[in-house]
Motif scaffolding. Structure first.
Motif, short mmCIF file in Angstrom:
data_model
loop_
_atom_site.label_atom_id
_atom_site.label_comp_id
_atom_site.label_asym_id
_atom_site.label_seq_id
_atom_site.Cartn_x
_atom_site.Cartn_y
_atom_site.Cartn_z
N PHE A 109 36.90 43.03 42.07
CA PHE A 109 38.22 43.72 42.39
C PHE A 109 38.84 44.27 41.27
CE2 PHE A 109 40.75 41.43 46.03
CZ PHE A 109 39.47 41.24 46.87
N LEU A 110 39.66 45.26 41.31
CA LEU A 110 40.45 45.98 40.39
C LEU A 110 41.67 45.19 39.98
CD1 LEU A 110 40.69 49.64 41.85
CD2 LEU A 110 38.86 48.73 40.41
N GLY A 111 42.05 45.62 38.97
CA GLY A 111 43.36 44.80 38.45
C GLY A 111 44.49 44.74 39.20
N TRP A 112 44.87 45.99 39.78
CA TRP A 112 45.98 45.89 40.70
C TRP A 112 45.76 45.34 42.13
CZ3 TRP A 112 45.91 47.54 45.82
CH2 TRP A 112 44.85 48.34 46.03
N GLN A 113 44.32 45.08 42.46
CA GLN A 113 43.86 44.50 43.61
C GLN A 113 44.31 42.80 43.52
OE1 GLN A 113 40.06 46.11 43.95
NE2 GLN A 113 40.83 47.74 45.27
N LEU A 114 43.74 42.34 42.29
CA LEU A 114 43.76 41.04 41.84
C LEU A 114 45.25 40.61 41.79
CD1 LEU A 114 42.92 38.28 40.88
CD2 LEU A 114 42.88 39.13 38.56
N THR A 115 46.18 41.41 40.91
CA THR A 115 47.34 41.12 41.06
C THR A 115 48.21 41.01 42.49
OG1 THR A 115 47.52 42.10 38.69
CG2 THR A 115 49.83 41.77 39.99
N LYS A 116 47.96 41.94 43.22
CA LYS A 116 48.57 41.91 44.42
C LYS A 116 48.13 40.69 45.25
CE LYS A 116 49.07 44.80 48.74
NZ LYS A 116 48.63 46.10 49.51
N ILE A 141 36.57 46.84 32.03
CA ILE A 141 37.80 45.95 32.86
C ILE A 141 38.72 45.46 31.79
CG2 ILE A 141 35.90 44.99 34.37
CD1 ILE A 141 35.76 42.53 32.64
N GLU A 142 38.39 45.61 30.58
CA GLU A 142 39.63 45.13 29.38
C GLU A 142 40.86 46.10 29.75
OE1 GLU A 142 37.66 45.41 25.44
OE2 GLU A 142 36.00 44.00 26.07
N HIS A 143 40.74 47.27 30.06
CA HIS A 143 41.99 48.17 30.33
C HIS A 143 42.72 47.47 31.28
CE1 HIS A 143 39.28 50.84 28.23
NE2 HIS A 143 39.07 51.44 29.23
N GLU A 144 42.60 46.96 32.39
CA GLU A 144 43.33 46.24 33.46
C GLU A 144 43.08 44.82 34.10
OE1 GLU A 144 46.15 47.68 34.44
OE2 GLU A 144 46.09 49.79 33.83
N VAL A 145 41.79 44.81 34.12
CA VAL A 145 41.51 43.61 35.00
C VAL A 145 41.53 42.33 33.98
CG1 VAL A 145 39.39 42.45 36.02
CG2 VAL A 145 39.73 44.87 36.59
N VAL A 146 41.22 42.28 32.85
CA VAL A 146 41.24 41.14 31.89
C VAL A 146 42.67 40.78 31.76
CG1 VAL A 146 41.00 40.41 29.45
CG2 VAL A 146 39.21 41.49 30.71
N PRO A 147 43.66 42.06 31.35
CA PRO A 147 45.12 41.43 31.36
C PRO A 147 45.51 40.90 32.60
CG PRO A 147 44.66 43.75 30.22
CD PRO A 147 43.48 43.37 31.02
N ALA A 148 44.98 41.43 33.91
CA ALA A 148 45.82 40.79 34.95
C ALA A 148 45.19 39.34 35.33
CB ALA A 148 44.99 41.54 36.26
N ALA A 149 43.76 39.21 34.67
CA ALA A 149 43.41 37.77 34.83
C ALA A 149 44.10 36.78 33.92
CB ALA A 149 41.72 37.89 34.59
N LEU A 150 44.46 37.32 32.80
CA LEU A 150 44.91 36.39 31.83
C LEU A 150 46.58 36.34 32.39
CD1 LEU A 150 43.95 38.24 28.33
CD2 LEU A 150 43.28 35.72 29.10
N ASP A 151 47.00 37.18 33.03
CA ASP A 151 48.60 37.00 33.64
C ASP A 151 48.52 36.03 34.50
OD1 ASP A 151 51.39 37.88 33.68
OD2 ASP A 151 50.56 38.63 35.80
N ALA A 152 47.49 35.95 35.44
CA ALA A 152 47.20 35.08 36.50
C ALA A 152 46.70 33.81 36.48
CB ALA A 152 46.67 35.79 37.45
#
Length: 341
Positions: A152-159, A186-197
């Motif tokens: 999944f992309l970062g926005w897909q995970l967050t959504k 993935i460090e651009h968007e996916v890792v921050p999204a995972a850390l946030d969630a």
């Protein structure tokens, strides 16, 4: 073996997971059994498979190995999403396909319950709420304990995370992305999204398809007992692209130098780097032989220092445009204005 929480759940898994994509294809059943025995004896408790691995054979091999075993701490994960038939409803993340895919995986594995069920990739055609409702129902029915995503992309995970929260569904606990010293986007968007969630990452291809183990040499066509050596047509275009990139050999050289300094293998150094990254729960090992697995498992005993981690991170830093991610990008400028927080 170190153990970590499975994302935001209460379950605990080993820091290294045994991937079974080779089972039934590059590793026959007898070899696959030996690999699982070897992994469990080393303290591993996390097996990763998928319904499409060897067209279901991987799950069947794992199921036959599990039969009669009393491994209460073992955590099994499989996946659904990709085609397992020719029909238009044999693919995707619809309730119809996932219901049939999950039941088929349970039969092949010979179990009544799967610990972690992962969506193998995003499905833009199926409403996300339909997928999440199915997964919440699967938890309520006792067929799965947790669910997660893969690729999944970062926005897909967050959504997905916020849709689950808004609807009162159980949230995802993991995301399985490609991640290694040669592939760090993935460090651009996916890792921050995972850390946030508070979602745990389960990196696949941590050795970059074998490149970080030192098996390939610059400007030399692969030969011998390697995937490309045995089947040169497989991924040759990707090989040539990576081979011609000077940054590839810079990273491989740094891994080799550190491995020699620490008396470790290159694979162990590369794996230890991935395992030490933020949000990573468990690193997926994809061995074809017991010798490969033994070497990979040696990473569990290797702890890189902060200086060593920083050195590898610096030489492998992904290239990016200034806006919005780079040093001159708006996010970096704001961080400096805010004192680097």
């Amino acid at each position: 073996m170190e153990y970590r929480r499975l994302g935001n759940s209460g379950a605990v898994v080993s820091a290294y997971c045994l991937g079974t994509m080779t089972f039934g294809d590059e590793a026959d059943e007898a070899t696959s059994f030996r690999l699982m025995d070897q992994y469990v004896e080393a303290g591993g408790n996390f097996l990763d498979t998928a319904n499409v691995y060897s067209a279901g054979i991987s799950e069947e091999i794992v199921g036959r190995w599990l039969k009669g075993k009393q491994l209460r701490d073992l955590v099994i994960t499989t996946k659904g999403r990709f085609p397992m038939g020719d029909g238009p409803n044999h693919v995707g993340l619809s309730r119809k396909n996932l219901r049939e895919a999950l039941d088929a995986s349970l039969r092949r594995l010979g179990v009544e319950h799967i610990d972690l069920y992962q969506m193998h990739a995003f499905d833009a055609l199926t409403p996300l709420d339909e997928t999440l409702r199915f997964l919440d129902d699967a938890i309520a029915s006792g067929k799965i304990s947790y669910y997660g995503f893969s690729n999944f992309l970062g926005w897909q995970l967050t959504k997905a995370v916020w849709t689950a929260k808004a609807q009162g569904y159980q949230p995802p606990v993991t995301l399985q992305p490609q991640y290694n010293l040669l592939v760090r986007d993935i460090e651009h968007e996916v890792v921050p999204a995972a850390l946030d969630a508070v979602v745990g990452l389960l990196p696949w291809s941590p050795l970059g398809g074998g490149w970080l183990s030192g098996k390939y040499k610059q400007d030399q066509m692969p030969t011998g007992a390697t995937r490309l050596g045995e089947n040169p047509k497989r991924g040759m275009e990707a090989f040539e692209k990576r081979n011609s990139n000077a940054a590839t050999w810079e990273v491989i050289g740094a891994v080799q130098d550190l491995a020699e300094a620490r008396g470790a293998s290159m694979a162990q150094v590369a794996l230890a780097w991935v395992a030490a990254q933020p949000a990573v729960t468990s690193v997926i090992l994809g061995a074809r032989t017991t010798e490969q697995l033994a070497d990979n498992l040696g990473a569990a005993s290797l702890t890189l220092s902060e200086a060593e981690l920083a050195e590898l991170s610096a030489v492998s830093k992904p290239q990016m445009a200034d806006y919005p991610y780079g040093e001159g990008g708006i996010n970096q400028r704001h961080r400096k204005l805010e004192g680097g927080r």
